[in-house]
Design an enzyme around this catalytic site. Sequence first.
Site, mmCIF file in Angstrom:
data_model
loop_
_atom_site.group_PDB
_atom_site.id
_atom_site.type_symbol
_atom_site.label_atom_id
_atom_site.label_comp_id
_atom_site.label_asym_id
_atom_site.label_seq_id
_atom_site.Cartn_x
_atom_site.Cartn_y
_atom_site.Cartn_z
ATOM 1 N N CYS A 1 0.848 -1.199 0.000
ATOM 2 C CA CYS A 1 0.000 0.000 0.000
ATOM 3 C C CYS A 1 0.888 1.256 0.000
ATOM 4 O O CYS A 1 1.631 1.479 -0.934
ATOM 5 C CB CYS A 1 -0.995 -0.037 1.154
ATOM 6 S SG CYS A 1 -2.361 1.151 0.952
ATOM 7 N N GLU B 1 -2.604 -8.800 3.265
ATOM 8 C CA GLU B 1 -3.005 -9.267 4.608
ATOM 9 C C GLU B 1 -4.505 -9.179 4.828
ATOM 10 O O GLU B 1 -5.036 -9.730 5.801
ATOM 11 C CB GLU B 1 -2.251 -8.478 5.689
ATOM 12 C CG GLU B 1 -2.759 -7.080 5.968
ATOM 13 C CD GLU B 1 -2.316 -6.029 4.960
ATOM 14 O OE1 GLU B 1 -2.602 -4.838 5.202
ATOM 15 O OE2 GLU B 1 -1.692 -6.393 3.940
ATOM 16 N N HIS C 1 -3.788 -4.752 -0.300
ATOM 17 C CA HIS C 1 -3.427 -5.297 1.015
ATOM 18 C C HIS C 1 -3.502 -6.821 0.979
ATOM 19 O O HIS C 1 -4.586 -7.390 1.129
ATOM 20 C CB HIS C 1 -4.385 -4.773 2.090
ATOM 21 C CG HIS C 1 -4.178 -3.337 2.434
ATOM 22 N ND1 HIS C 1 -3.259 -2.922 3.377
ATOM 23 C CD2 HIS C 1 -4.768 -2.215 1.975
ATOM 24 C CE1 HIS C 1 -3.291 -1.612 3.476
ATOM 25 N NE2 HIS C 1 -4.198 -1.149 2.630
#
Length: 203
Positions: free
Chosen positions: A79, A186, A184
């Site tokens: 990001c 994650e 992202h």
Amino acid sequence: MVAIINYGLGNLGSIANMLKVIGEKSVITADPEKIKAADKIILPGVGAFDAGMGKLNETGLVDLIKEEARNGKPILGICLGMQLLGNGSEEGQLPGLGLIDFSCKRFDIPAEMNLKVPHMGWDIVEFKKDVPLLDGIEGRQRYYFVHTYHAVCNNDEDVMMTCDYGYEFACAVNKGNVYGVQFHPEKSHDFGMRLLENFVKKC
């Protein structure tokens, strides 16, 4: 061991948790010695460009990150962390790390397309390079985005993935051992887990 750089911005815990699921040890740190000792580096980040570079400058880690990149250590920017890998951004005045030749610009989407900025939510990406980070990943991959600015690469060979939001843009970049993803991983469930697993095991 993966060093997740802690400079006050980013989803550090979420990244560490996903690495734990993969079976990889990580440390959230701003300690130069721990970063040097790590096998790989993740540079996360959320927020504004100048805030991110300002924090990195305050921690004194800018030169270290550049040195580790020159030494061939795999680095993954996520990001804002990806945006900091480039030369700079329309969003700020500070220079970026300059590890990959790109700058960031704000989405400029015609009003008649009725697309909101920031670009937020799940979107499909297209792979542009055959690199270790994408090894064995096939099909239509979906990742979670939240961003207002996007990369514009000066060299087409640095574009690792693209996405379409009003127009095609580079949503992931790569040069040698340095990788950056605008989305992202994650927060991207199995799609993101496989990408992070490739980073720790194949890059």
